[in-house]
Write a protein that holds these residues in place. Sequence first.
Motif, PDB file in Angstrom:
ATOM      1  N   GLU A 141       0.775  -1.133  -0.029  1.00 20.46           N
ATOM      2  CA  GLU A 141       0.117  -0.072  -0.053  1.00 20.46           C
ATOM      3  C   GLU A 141       0.959   1.241  -0.105  1.00 20.46           C
ATOM      4  O   GLU A 141       1.763   1.378   0.965  1.00 20.46           O
ATOM      5  CB  GLU A 141      -0.886  -0.074   1.350  1.00 20.46           C
ATOM      6  CG  GLU A 141      -1.900   1.184   1.020  1.00 20.46           C
ATOM      7  CD  GLU A 141      -3.058   1.023   2.257  1.00 20.46           C
ATOM      8  OE1 GLU A 141      -4.131   1.206   2.148  1.00 20.46           O
ATOM      9  OE2 GLU A 141      -2.529   0.945   3.639  1.00 20.46           O
ATOM     10  N   TYR A 150      -9.620   9.217  -3.498  1.00 20.60           N
ATOM     11  CA  TYR A 150      -8.589   8.139  -2.653  1.00 20.60           C
ATOM     12  C   TYR A 150      -7.211   8.994  -2.502  1.00 20.60           C
ATOM     13  O   TYR A 150      -6.732   9.581  -3.047  1.00 20.60           O
ATOM     14  CB  TYR A 150      -8.376   6.766  -3.711  1.00 20.60           C
ATOM     15  CG  TYR A 150      -9.198   6.020  -4.007  1.00 20.60           C
ATOM     16  CD1 TYR A 150      -9.387   4.930  -3.120  1.00 20.60           C
ATOM     17  CD2 TYR A 150     -10.134   6.280  -4.829  1.00 20.60           C
ATOM     18  CE1 TYR A 150     -10.348   4.111  -3.339  1.00 20.60           C
ATOM     19  CE2 TYR A 150     -11.252   5.373  -4.981  1.00 20.60           C
ATOM     20  CZ  TYR A 150     -11.470   3.993  -4.409  1.00 20.60           C
ATOM     21  OH  TYR A 150     -12.466   3.287  -4.464  1.00 20.60           O
ATOM     22  N   HIS A 151      -6.743   8.494  -1.408  1.00 17.71           N
ATOM     23  CA  HIS A 151      -5.161   8.880  -1.033  1.00 17.71           C
ATOM     24  C   HIS A 151      -4.500   7.752  -0.745  1.00 17.71           C
ATOM     25  O   HIS A 151      -3.108   8.045  -0.369  1.00 17.71           O
ATOM     26  CB  HIS A 151      -5.202   9.842   0.207  1.00 17.71           C
ATOM     27  CG  HIS A 151      -6.093  11.037   0.165  1.00 17.71           C
ATOM     28  ND1 HIS A 151      -7.389  11.099   0.689  1.00 17.71           N
ATOM     29  CD2 HIS A 151      -5.841  12.285  -0.415  1.00 17.71           C
ATOM     30  CE1 HIS A 151      -7.879  12.259   0.183  1.00 17.71           C
ATOM     31  NE2 HIS A 151      -7.173  13.136  -0.171  1.00 17.71           N
ATOM     32  N   THR A 152      -4.837   6.297  -1.024  1.00 21.88           N
ATOM     33  CA  THR A 152      -3.964   5.448  -0.905  1.00 21.88           C
ATOM     34  C   THR A 152      -4.213   4.347  -2.390  1.00 21.88           C
ATOM     35  O   THR A 152      -5.269   4.791  -2.755  1.00 21.88           O
ATOM     36  CB  THR A 152      -3.978   4.533   0.292  1.00 21.88           C
ATOM     37  OG1 THR A 152      -5.351   3.984   0.544  1.00 21.88           O
ATOM     38  CG2 THR A 152      -3.716   5.500   1.423  1.00 21.88           C
ATOM     39  N   SER A 199      -5.112  14.034  -4.179  1.00 24.73           N
ATOM     40  CA  SER A 199      -6.241  13.161  -4.258  1.00 24.73           C
ATOM     41  C   SER A 199      -6.312  12.418  -5.601  1.00 24.73           C
ATOM     42  O   SER A 199      -6.110  12.948  -6.692  1.00 24.73           O
ATOM     43  CB  SER A 199      -7.421  13.932  -4.066  1.00 24.73           C
ATOM     44  OG  SER A 199      -7.528  14.493  -2.432  1.00 24.73           O
ATOM     45  N   GLU A 210       1.152   5.723  -0.189  1.00 23.49           N
ATOM     46  CA  GLU A 210       0.155   6.807   0.100  1.00 23.49           C
ATOM     47  C   GLU A 210       0.505   7.803  -1.045  1.00 23.49           C
ATOM     48  O   GLU A 210       1.709   8.075  -1.363  1.00 23.49           O
ATOM     49  CB  GLU A 210       0.180   7.323   1.443  1.00 23.49           C
ATOM     50  CG  GLU A 210       0.032   6.573   2.745  1.00 23.49           C
ATOM     51  CD  GLU A 210       0.145   7.105   3.880  1.00 23.49           C
ATOM     52  OE1 GLU A 210       0.582   8.062   4.065  1.00 23.49           O
ATOM     53  OE2 GLU A 210      -0.417   6.386   5.037  1.00 23.49           O
ATOM     54  N   THR A 211      -0.534   8.991  -1.341  1.00 25.55           N
ATOM     55  CA  THR A 211      -0.032  10.039  -2.078  1.00 25.55           C
ATOM     56  C   THR A 211      -0.675  11.331  -1.666  1.00 25.55           C
ATOM     57  O   THR A 211      -1.901  11.216  -0.824  1.00 25.55           O
ATOM     58  CB  THR A 211      -0.797   9.873  -3.459  1.00 25.55           C
ATOM     59  OG1 THR A 211      -0.676  11.023  -4.241  1.00 25.55           O
ATOM     60  CG2 THR A 211      -2.078   9.373  -3.381  1.00 25.55           C
ATOM     61  N   SER A 212       0.226  12.394  -1.447  1.00 26.17           N
ATOM     62  CA  SER A 212      -0.470  13.676  -0.986  1.00 26.17           C
ATOM     63  C   SER A 212      -1.464  14.242  -1.841  1.00 26.17           C
ATOM     64  O   SER A 212      -2.253  14.940  -1.342  1.00 26.17           O
ATOM     65  CB  SER A 212       0.819  14.569  -0.698  1.00 26.17           C
ATOM     66  OG  SER A 212       1.475  14.919  -1.848  1.00 26.17           O
TER      67      SER A 212
END
Length: 383
Positions: free
Chosen positions: A83, A119-121, A89, A85-87
């Motif tokens: 998984e 989504y942020h992941t 959206s 993460e992204t800063s």
Amino acid sequence: MDRNLQQVNTILNLAKLTELDIKAESHVLEFIPQILDSKKVKLLEVNKETLEYLNSGECLFIKGTEDSHVVICSNSSTFELKEAETSNSLLLMPPLNHGKLIEETESRALRKQEVLGVYHTYYEMRHTKPKLQSLRNALAKYPYKGQDSEISEDIVGLSFTELKDITQASEEEIINRLQEMQATKVRGKWRLLDVGFLFGWVSYLDSILREKQLSLQEVTPCNVKDWMGLYDINDVTEKCISLFMEEDDDNLRWKSAAVSQLFALYLLPELRAFDSKDFFTAWQQSMPVGVTANEEHLNGVALVDYDSTPSLVKYLPEFELPEEINERLDILFRNRTKWTLQSITPYVQPLTDNNLNVAALLTKYARSSTINGVKYYSSKYIT
């Protein structure tokens, strides 16, 4: 509320852009009232090859247990699922018209575009080594000790479908491993051939060759199948031939390393450690005609401890070691403080992948030193 062209142009001005900088068609995003739950619907990033694979109608399979990391498999490869993460959206939407798909017209137009999820992941796929130890562990519950030992009429073993369900590897990787393993189908189910049975099979064939005063190089696979037909079923005979023999112009010769390792596995387990002088004598005396015992053949099966008095041969098969690299190296370095690359390779090779070979793995997880011109590897944590 609905956007209009005037509002879009206002936003363009704020962004220091003009209508000439954009296509004639602009998309207006509209978030639907019942947006998707990001816990129930996940995003997966795939490379071009995987996308083409999916578009061709093939499937990906997610495999994992409570005690293992989840992997995702195609028909031929295994990937670690991570998984990320992204800063920013990430918006889930139906396909957009973009680039060349937008007609070149002089009139401006707005197109509504629904946003189905935010989504942020997302999940990344990273190529990884398949987890195949569970394959052997599962088959070990159904050892095949010969047709004379099959007391029950019930068919025991595992189907290929069952093996796929319990093994964190692709179908192709499982098939390749089954071909390498001491396993075969018996009455339609996969079984692990017992070491004692294999030792008896090779020894029985050797006794026939001695009686006929022939070497293995003088006979053909058909000869072996005819002679061993009374010993066991044809599928088992064919598997034993592939495991322990090489074919050359329709004649056979022993695979010395494979036969030597089999006989070592047969001699060692009861005691776990064996006086080296007695072991090497018994080992060589038990060999078929034409096979010479070589200490290098013990690599991956046992190790010789010359620091003990008397020196000992210790049972240490690769297939009994954990698949996690640090745990495996910890056991190896507790059994022997320093290893040459040649002797440790059979224990580390199964853990390598396309990115890290044996030397690279040892550089990362072990310490190297050179003694009398020979490179050795030892634990990073022993001073």
